[in-house]
Write a protein that holds these residues in place. Structure first.
Motif, PDB file in Angstrom:
ATOM      1  N   GLN A   1     -27.108  20.291  -0.385  1.00 41.82           N
ATOM      2  CA  GLN A   1     -27.471  18.873  -0.261  1.00 41.82           C
ATOM      3  C   GLN A   1     -26.258  17.954  -0.415  1.00 41.82           C
ATOM      4  N   GLU A   2     -25.271  18.347  -1.233  1.00 39.43           N
ATOM      5  CA  GLU A   2     -24.090  17.497  -1.436  1.00 39.43           C
ATOM      6  C   GLU A   2     -23.292  17.347  -0.141  1.00 39.43           C
ATOM      7  N   ILE A   3     -23.030  18.453   0.533  1.00 40.46           N
ATOM      8  CA  ILE A   3     -22.196  18.389   1.734  1.00 40.46           C
ATOM      9  C   ILE A   3     -22.935  17.693   2.867  1.00 40.46           C
ATOM     10  N   ARG A   4     -24.257  17.754   2.873  1.00 39.10           N
ATOM     11  CA  ARG A   4     -25.004  17.090   3.944  1.00 39.10           C
ATOM     12  C   ARG A   4     -24.924  15.573   3.824  1.00 39.10           C
ATOM     13  N   ARG A   5     -24.788  15.066   2.614  1.00 38.32           N
ATOM     14  CA  ARG A   5     -24.606  13.618   2.456  1.00 38.32           C
ATOM     15  C   ARG A   5     -23.267  13.180   3.046  1.00 38.32           C
ATOM     16  N   VAL A   6     -22.268  14.052   2.952  1.00 30.82           N
ATOM     17  CA  VAL A   6     -20.975  13.752   3.567  1.00 30.82           C
ATOM     18  C   VAL A   6     -21.064  13.911   5.087  1.00 30.82           C
ATOM     19  N   ALA A   7     -21.783  14.944   5.509  1.00 32.52           N
ATOM     20  CA  ALA A   7     -21.849  15.279   6.933  1.00 32.52           C
ATOM     21  C   ALA A   7     -22.473  14.174   7.772  1.00 32.52           C
ATOM     22  N   VAL A   8     -23.391  13.394   7.205  1.00 33.89           N
ATOM     23  CA  VAL A   8     -24.053  12.345   7.986  1.00 33.89           C
ATOM     24  C   VAL A   8     -23.239  11.055   8.013  1.00 33.89           C
ATOM     25  N   THR A   9     -22.084  11.048   7.351  1.00 31.91           N
ATOM     26  CA  THR A   9     -21.225   9.870   7.329  1.00 31.91           C
ATOM     27  C   THR A   9     -20.569   9.670   8.699  1.00 31.91           C
ATOM     28  N   GLU A  10     -20.510   8.445   9.130  1.00 28.26           N
ATOM     29  CA  GLU A  10     -19.952   8.117  10.436  1.00 28.26           C
ATOM     30  C   GLU A  10     -18.535   8.652  10.599  1.00 28.26           C
ATOM     31  N   SER A  11     -18.237   9.265  11.700  1.00 31.68           N
ATOM     32  CA  SER A  11     -16.947   9.805  12.127  1.00 31.68           C
ATOM     33  C   SER A  11     -16.540  11.090  11.406  1.00 31.68           C
ATOM     34  N   VAL A  12     -17.378  11.639  10.539  1.00 33.19           N
ATOM     35  CA  VAL A  12     -17.078  12.908   9.878  1.00 33.19           C
ATOM     36  C   VAL A  12     -17.574  14.066  10.751  1.00 33.19           C
ATOM     37  N   LYS A  13     -16.712  15.067  10.964  1.00 36.64           N
ATOM     38  CA  LYS A  13     -17.045  16.208  11.813  1.00 36.64           C
ATOM     39  C   LYS A  13     -17.317  17.450  10.955  1.00 36.64           C
ATOM     40  N   SER A  14     -18.184  18.308  11.437  1.00 36.01           N
ATOM     41  CA  SER A  14     -18.519  19.521  10.691  1.00 36.01           C
ATOM     42  C   SER A  14     -17.305  20.435  10.529  1.00 36.01           C
ATOM     43  N   THR A  15     -16.323  20.326  11.423  1.00 32.72           N
ATOM     44  CA  THR A  15     -15.125  21.159  11.328  1.00 32.72           C
ATOM     45  C   THR A  15     -14.252  20.786  10.127  1.00 32.72           C
TER      46      THR A  15
ATOM     47  N   ALA B   1     -21.536  22.542   7.795  1.00 36.56           N
ATOM     48  CA  ALA B   1     -20.247  22.969   7.251  1.00 36.56           C
ATOM     49  C   ALA B   1     -20.082  24.464   7.456  1.00 36.56           C
ATOM     50  N   LYS B   2     -18.837  24.922   7.327  1.00 34.39           N
ATOM     51  CA  LYS B   2     -18.544  26.356   7.394  1.00 34.39           C
ATOM     52  C   LYS B   2     -18.821  26.985   6.044  1.00 34.39           C
ATOM     53  N   PHE B   3     -19.671  28.015   6.017  1.00 31.78           N
ATOM     54  CA  PHE B   3     -20.026  28.670   4.759  1.00 31.78           C
ATOM     55  C   PHE B   3     -19.067  29.813   4.455  1.00 31.78           C
ATOM     56  N   ILE B   4     -18.613  29.866   3.189  1.00 35.83           N
ATOM     57  CA  ILE B   4     -17.758  30.955   2.709  1.00 35.83           C
ATOM     58  C   ILE B   4     -18.453  31.619   1.524  1.00 35.83           C
ATOM     59  N   GLN B   5     -18.735  32.901   1.643  1.00 36.18           N
ATOM     60  CA  GLN B   5     -19.347  33.630   0.540  1.00 36.18           C
ATOM     61  C   GLN B   5     -18.240  34.234  -0.316  1.00 36.18           C
ATOM     62  N   ALA B   6     -18.102  33.734  -1.540  1.00 34.35           N
ATOM     63  CA  ALA B   6     -17.023  34.191  -2.425  1.00 34.35           C
ATOM     64  C   ALA B   6     -17.283  33.703  -3.843  1.00 34.35           C
ATOM     65  N   ASP B   7     -16.588  34.321  -4.773  1.00 26.26           N
ATOM     66  CA  ASP B   7     -16.577  33.871  -6.165  1.00 26.26           C
ATOM     67  C   ASP B   7     -15.550  32.747  -6.282  1.00 26.26           C
ATOM     68  N   ALA B   8     -15.929  31.662  -6.936  1.00 23.06           N
ATOM     69  CA  ALA B   8     -15.012  30.524  -7.069  1.00 23.06           C
ATOM     70  C   ALA B   8     -13.924  30.774  -8.096  1.00 23.06           C
ATOM     71  N   ARG B   9     -14.038  31.836  -8.865  1.00 24.49           N
ATOM     72  CA  ARG B   9     -13.039  32.126  -9.901  1.00 24.49           C
ATOM     73  C   ARG B   9     -11.938  33.021  -9.351  1.00 24.49           C
ATOM     74  N   THR B  10     -10.696  32.667  -9.641  1.00 24.49           N
ATOM     75  CA  THR B  10      -9.553  33.488  -9.261  1.00 24.49           C
ATOM     76  C   THR B  10      -8.872  33.986 -10.522  1.00 24.49           C
ATOM     77  N   ASP B  11      -8.734  35.295 -10.632  1.00 21.72           N
ATOM     78  CA  ASP B  11      -8.090  35.872 -11.804  1.00 21.72           C
ATOM     79  C   ASP B  11      -6.710  35.260 -12.023  1.00 21.72           C
ATOM     80  N   ARG B  12      -6.391  34.981 -13.272  1.00 29.22           N
ATOM     81  CA  ARG B  12      -5.126  34.283 -13.570  1.00 29.22           C
ATOM     82  C   ARG B  12      -3.890  35.067 -13.127  1.00 29.22           C
TER      83      ARG B  12
END
Length: 338
Positions: free
Chosen positions: A148-162, A189-200
């Protein structure tokens, strides 16, 4: 308009089997992810679950059967975005929420928090998120859930899904979002399936995802709604390392979560959920970004606001069930300076 949906009664044989072999208590957070990968139930449990699928238990404090007032501030968005209204919208939301809960029993689903304004309700939203998106910025939503967060950005004028990317460990949850908003044929938006944590000790984002690695140093805005407080402090640092490796000078990380009053920051264990999390005050959140900078040899300017939970649309029971220090809402924008 009624927002409470009664749970269906299961057949008597199913109820008997579930009484003998009770469904597991719902859990959420990073610890659940680890257990899902390493834990294998006994053969008898697997057989019973196959032929008598257990209901997902809802007798936990982070679940509410009723939407309540959660749609009061966002009904226009959901009506426009889903093409549904009134009872039809309520039925659709209940269906999606119930299926999301069965996949990942997170508070954002259980307490309907995904219906609230979220990042779009923050004071920085127009100037930091929308303004930069209109200018062509690359935006990434970490822990996107239904999206839902990214869709609020996506409907903004001149914003492209790319320009737009989302990341989550669960592709199934993202797919539910595509069903809810009816945009599977043209995802926002482009979906990326991944863990947001990166080992230090990792030298790049390749360990997380090749797609994420390709965004190294290219992201202008990172959204982090209801995300950081799912992790304990070391996990938050690992999330911050991912943000730093994606960022460049001028990148903004914008987020909000459950926080606490100044001087009450604490790492707490939610035993019923099987997870630990760090609940920040304004000072400890700045310390977190300082530590992230030290680890990644970057420097971040951090603005933090503590607000009453009602400003986020939360009710006391949405956050107070965890106990611990007085609950607040905490929101931030971290800007990379070097």
């Amino acid at each position: 308009m009624s927002t409470t949906k009664p749970e269906p009664q299961q057949p008597a044989l199913h109820r008997l089997v579930h009484k003998i072999n009770p469904p597991p208590r719902p859990t959420y957070g990073p610890n659940r992810i680890g257990k899902a990968q390493n834990y294998r139930p006994r053969l008898v449990t697997r057989l019973l679950s196959k032929y008598f699928p257990p209901p997902v238990r809802t007798d936990v404090a982070w679940y509410s059967a009723s939407i309540g007032k959660k749609l009061d501030r966002t009904s226009d968005f959901f009506v426009d975005a889903t093409g549904s209204n009134g009872k039809e919208l309520t039925t659709l939301l209940h269906s999606i929420r119930d299926r999301a809960w069965a996949l990942d029993a997170y508070p954002c689903f259980g307490r309907w928090l995904f219906l609230l304004p979220g990042i779009s309700g923050l004071s920085w939203y127009d100037d930091v998120v929308l303004k930069r998106a209109r200018e062509g910025a690359t935006v990434l939503d970490l822990g996107c859930g239904l999206g839902q967060e990214i869709r609020r950005v996506a409907v903004t004028e001149s914003v492209k899904s790319t320009q737009l990317y989302v990341l989550d460990v669960s592709q199934e949850i993202w797919a539910l979002g595509l069903e809810l908003f009816g945009d599977a044929s043209s995802p926002p938006a482009k979906f990326i399936q991944a863990d947001a944590r990166t080992d230090r000790y990792a030298e790049s984002l390749r360990a997380n995802s090749e797609q994420l690695f390709q965004l190294s140093g290219k992201v202008d805005v990172v959204l982090m709604g209801l995300f950081l407080d799912l992790f304990h402090f070391p996990g938050q640092v690992e999330v911050g390392k991912t943000v730093a490796m994606l960022s460049k000078v001028g990148t903004h990380a914008v987020g909000y979560s459950r926080g606490t009053t100044t001087g009450n920051a604490v790492e707490e264990e939610v035993k019923d959920a099987g997870t630990r999390s760090m609940v920040h005050d304004d000072k400890s959140l700045k310390t977190l970004w300082f530590d992230i900078g030290e680890l990644t040899k970057t420097k971040w300017k951090v603005e933090v606001n503590l607000v009453e939970i009602g400003e986020f649309g939360w009710e006391q029971e949405d956050v107070g069930w965890m106990g611990g220090p007085p609950p607040m809402g905490i929101c931030f924008v971290a800007t990379r300076e070097s």
